[in-house]
Design a protein around this motif. Structure first.
Motif, short mmCIF file in Angstrom:
data_model
loop_
_atom_site.label_atom_id
_atom_site.label_comp_id
_atom_site.label_asym_id
_atom_site.label_seq_id
_atom_site.Cartn_x
_atom_site.Cartn_y
_atom_site.Cartn_z
N PRO A 1 0.52 3.82 9.27
CA PRO A 1 0.99 4.28 7.96
C PRO A 1 -0.10 4.30 6.90
CG PRO A 1 2.61 2.81 8.95
CD PRO A 1 1.39 2.76 9.83
N VAL A 2 -1.07 3.38 6.98
CA VAL A 2 -2.10 3.31 5.94
C VAL A 2 -3.11 4.45 6.04
CG1 VAL A 2 -1.97 0.88 5.38
CG2 VAL A 2 -3.30 1.61 7.37
N ALA A 3 -2.96 5.33 7.03
CA ALA A 3 -3.79 6.54 7.06
C ALA A 3 -3.19 7.65 6.21
CB ALA A 3 -3.94 7.02 8.51
N LEU A 4 -1.99 7.42 5.68
CA LEU A 4 -1.29 8.42 4.88
C LEU A 4 -1.39 8.07 3.40
CD1 LEU A 4 1.92 8.66 7.08
CD2 LEU A 4 0.12 10.40 6.92
N PRO A 5 -1.74 9.04 2.54
CA PRO A 5 -1.79 8.76 1.11
C PRO A 5 -0.42 8.32 0.59
CG PRO A 5 -2.83 10.86 1.62
CD PRO A 5 -2.13 10.42 2.86
N SER A 6 -0.41 7.18 -0.10
CA SER A 6 0.86 6.63 -0.54
C SER A 6 0.66 5.69 -1.72
CB SER A 6 1.53 5.86 0.61
OG SER A 6 2.68 5.17 0.16
N PRO A 7 1.61 5.66 -2.65
CA PRO A 7 1.54 4.64 -3.71
C PRO A 7 1.85 3.24 -3.18
CG PRO A 7 3.59 5.89 -3.86
CD PRO A 7 2.76 6.57 -2.81
N ASP A 8 2.31 3.15 -1.94
CA ASP A 8 2.68 1.86 -1.36
C ASP A 8 1.49 1.05 -0.88
OD1 ASP A 8 5.25 2.64 -1.86
OD2 ASP A 8 5.75 3.10 0.22
N HIS A 9 0.33 1.66 -0.75
CA HIS A 9 -0.85 0.96 -0.25
C HIS A 9 -2.12 1.73 -0.62
CE1 HIS A 9 0.52 3.56 3.20
NE2 HIS A 9 -0.66 4.09 2.90
N ALA A 10 -3.22 1.01 -0.66
CA ALA A 10 -4.53 1.64 -0.82
C ALA A 10 -5.00 2.13 0.55
CB ALA A 10 -5.52 0.64 -1.40
N VAL B 1 9.44 0.01 13.51
CA VAL B 1 9.64 -1.40 13.15
C VAL B 1 8.31 -2.03 12.76
CG1 VAL B 1 10.35 -3.67 14.01
CG2 VAL B 1 11.70 -1.65 14.58
N LEU B 2 7.30 -1.83 13.58
CA LEU B 2 5.99 -2.41 13.29
C LEU B 2 5.32 -1.73 12.11
CD1 LEU B 2 4.55 -2.82 16.89
CD2 LEU B 2 5.41 -4.62 15.42
N GLY B 3 5.42 -0.41 12.04
CA GLY B 3 4.76 0.36 11.00
C GLY B 3 5.68 1.35 10.34
N PRO B 4 6.58 0.90 9.46
CA PRO B 4 7.54 1.82 8.84
C PRO B 4 6.87 2.85 7.95
CG PRO B 4 7.61 -0.34 7.78
CD PRO B 4 6.74 -0.49 8.99
N LEU B 5 7.48 4.00 7.84
CA LEU B 5 6.94 5.11 7.05
C LEU B 5 6.95 4.75 5.57
CD1 LEU B 5 5.98 8.08 7.06
CD2 LEU B 5 8.39 8.74 6.82
N PRO B 6 5.81 4.84 4.90
CA PRO B 6 5.77 4.57 3.45
C PRO B 6 6.19 5.81 2.67
CG PRO B 6 3.59 5.12 4.22
CD PRO B 6 4.48 5.15 5.44
N ALA B 7 6.25 5.66 1.36
CA ALA B 7 6.45 6.83 0.50
C ALA B 7 5.23 7.74 0.60
CB ALA B 7 6.66 6.39 -0.94
N THR B 8 5.47 9.04 0.79
CA THR B 8 4.35 9.98 0.95
C THR B 8 4.63 11.21 0.09
OG1 THR B 8 5.41 10.88 2.94
CG2 THR B 8 3.71 9.21 3.26
N PRO B 9 4.45 11.12 -1.23
CA PRO B 9 4.72 12.26 -2.10
C PRO B 9 3.90 13.48 -1.71
CG PRO B 9 4.33 10.25 -3.38
CD PRO B 9 3.97 9.94 -1.97
N GLY B 10 4.57 14.62 -1.62
CA GLY B 10 3.89 15.86 -1.29
C GLY B 10 3.73 16.12 0.18
N LEU B 11 4.08 15.16 1.02
CA LEU B 11 3.98 15.33 2.47
C LEU B 11 5.36 15.23 3.11
CD1 LEU B 11 0.87 13.12 3.35
CD2 LEU B 11 0.92 15.60 3.02
N GLN B 12 5.56 15.97 4.18
CA GLN B 12 6.77 15.87 4.98
C GLN B 12 6.37 15.28 6.33
OE1 GLN B 12 8.21 19.93 5.01
NE2 GLN B 12 9.34 19.65 3.11
N VAL B 13 6.39 13.95 6.40
CA VAL B 13 5.89 13.24 7.57
C VAL B 13 7.02 13.02 8.57
CG1 VAL B 13 4.72 11.17 8.40
CG2 VAL B 13 4.18 12.08 6.13
N GLY C 1 -2.76 18.39 6.46
CA GLY C 1 -1.73 19.41 6.30
C GLY C 1 -0.54 18.85 5.53
N LYS C 2 0.49 19.67 5.40
CA LYS C 2 1.67 19.26 4.65
C LYS C 2 2.68 18.48 5.47
CE LYS C 2 0.67 21.12 0.64
NZ LYS C 2 0.45 20.25 -0.54
N ALA C 3 2.55 18.54 6.79
CA ALA C 3 3.58 17.92 7.64
C ALA C 3 2.95 17.17 8.81
CB ALA C 3 4.55 18.98 8.15
N PRO C 4 2.15 16.14 8.53
CA PRO C 4 1.56 15.37 9.63
C PRO C 4 2.59 14.52 10.34
CG PRO C 4 1.11 14.30 7.55
CD PRO C 4 1.79 15.60 7.21
#
Length: 398
Positions: A128-137, A199-211, A189-192
């Motif tokens: 999840p931390v490879a995705l731009p998110s306000p939930d993590h740096a 459970v181990l790595g839940p999806l974070p908030a990803t504004p602008g992306l459809q993950v 892209g817009k939809a990675p």
């Protein structure tokens, strides 16, 4: 359907792509692979045709001591070579393909080649931390101030552009494609996809992306354990596994971990890894091994001490065994934080390693409550990530 699957980097980057290749082939599809040169023989032994891409990141055994750090000019030259090589290798392998799936964020060419061929493509990341998110740096643990996190992602984007934008656009021009303005957003892209367990790595908030989260891509392994390891396991109580995979671990780290395991009264299974770690003596309470089927070994150990790679973390969780993570870089601190948050184990910061700190972490992981939670959580780890991804490919809904 003819599918190109491409992976660059170390074993942890490439093996998930190979796992998906196995599932796609099982369904009757024609699969091509792009993998680094040091994995060509491995995937060939599994019956896959592969095109080499990138560089072999592992030095051969007995290699000379590392040279001085590269100069900025050498770094720029290497980045230019890697970008052009990715475009050339991917373009060659993709001819006649219906779709391209690229594993990992450092996929500079896949989406451009797909655009040139007019076929769908997707990039899958493993944490999840490879995705731009306000939930993590970038690459960081969950949490922190959302605005600060987003500023860090802006800095990350600028860094990618400084290294790669000119080179990416030069290669796109060779294909007759127009320039892009931001490397990182173009690569994702817009939809990675997020190829990690929910459970181990839940999806974070990803504004602008459809993950789309598929679950982890796990390669089934039926390889038996070697007789020497079987005999060692049968000769006493479950040992502690120590392994740092492809990490450039200082030999002293192996020595310190072994001391901690012995202080806890446990036997040792030491995976030599790319660092070629060795036992400290010939005592019968330890055995050193090479590549091993972790899926077969982990359910038979008391705990797993490792670097926190996505694959090892998931395999240990699936085995129901407590973990001690010694994270080094990239997404490893994230996985360490998730193991702690779920109560599945402990971790030791890289700069705080000592026999005492590792012993405390190991004793914490071996606590009855932690071991019980790890065992109970095993069934929650999904094993159908490649099937989910294969369904998406077949529906071309990327």
């Amino acid at each position: 359907m003819r599918v190109l699957l491409t992976g660059v980097g170390t074993r942890g980057d490439v093996q998930p792509v190979v796992a998906l290749a196995v599932e796609m082939r099982r369904r009757g599809h024609d699969v091509r692979l792009c993998v680094p040169p040091n994995f060509i023989d491995w995937v060939g032994s599994m019956g896959f045709t592969a095109t080499p891409i990138g560089i072999a990141m592992r030095q051969s055994s007995g290699a000379a001591a590392p040279a001085a750090p590269p100069t900025p000019e050498q770094v720029r030259a290497l980045v230019e070579h890697l970008a052009r090589d990715q475009f050339d290798a991917t373009a060659s392998a993709a001819e006649g393909c219906d779709v391209i799936v690229a594993g990992g964020a450092h996929q500079y060419a896949a989406r451009s080649i797909a655009e040139r061929l007019g076929i769908p493509s997707v990039v899958a990341v493993y944490a999840p931390v490879a995705l731009p998110s306000p939930d993590h740096a970038p690459g960081g643990e969950p949490g922190g101030d959302p605005e600060s996190n987003l500023r860090c992602w802006q800095d990350e984007s600028r860094s990618w552009n400084e290294r790669l934008l000119e080179r990416l656009n030069a290669n796109r021009e060779r294909l007759g494609l127009g320039p892009v303005s931001d490397v990182f957003s173009h690569v994702l892209g817009k939809a990675p996809w997020l190829a990690a367990d929910s459970v181990l790595g839940p999806l974070p908030a990803t504004p602008g992306l459809q993950v789309t989260q598929t679950g982890a891509w796990l390669l089934p392994d039926q390889a038996p354990l070697v007789p020497e390891l079987e005999a060692f396991l049968a000769a006493g109580e479950p040992p502690v596994y120590i392994g740092f995979g492809s990490m450039p671990v200082d030999p002293q780290t192996g020595r310190v971990v072994i001391e901690a395991v012995r202080a806890a009264g446990r036997r040792v299974v030491l995976s030599q890894g790319w660092a070629e770690l060795g036992l400290v003596d010939d005592a019968p309470d330890g055995i050193a091994i090479g590549d091993v089927n972790q899926q077969a070994l982990f359910p038979r150990v008391a705990a797993v001490v490792h670097h926190g790679g996505a694959g090892t973390t998931t395999t240990a969780a699936r085995a129901g065994v407590p973990q001690v993570i010694v994270p080094m870089f990239a997404d490893q601190p994230y996985w360490a934080s998730r193991v702690r948050a779920l109560g599945l184990g402990t971790s030791v910061a890289r700069g705080a390693q000592s026999a005492e700190s590792l012993l405390a972490a190991l004793e914490g992981a071996l606590d009855h409550g932690v071991a019980a939670r790890a065992a109970a959580n095993a069934g929650a780890v999904a094993v159908d990530g490649t099937a989910v991804a294969a369904d998406l490919i077949e529906r071309a809904s990327m």
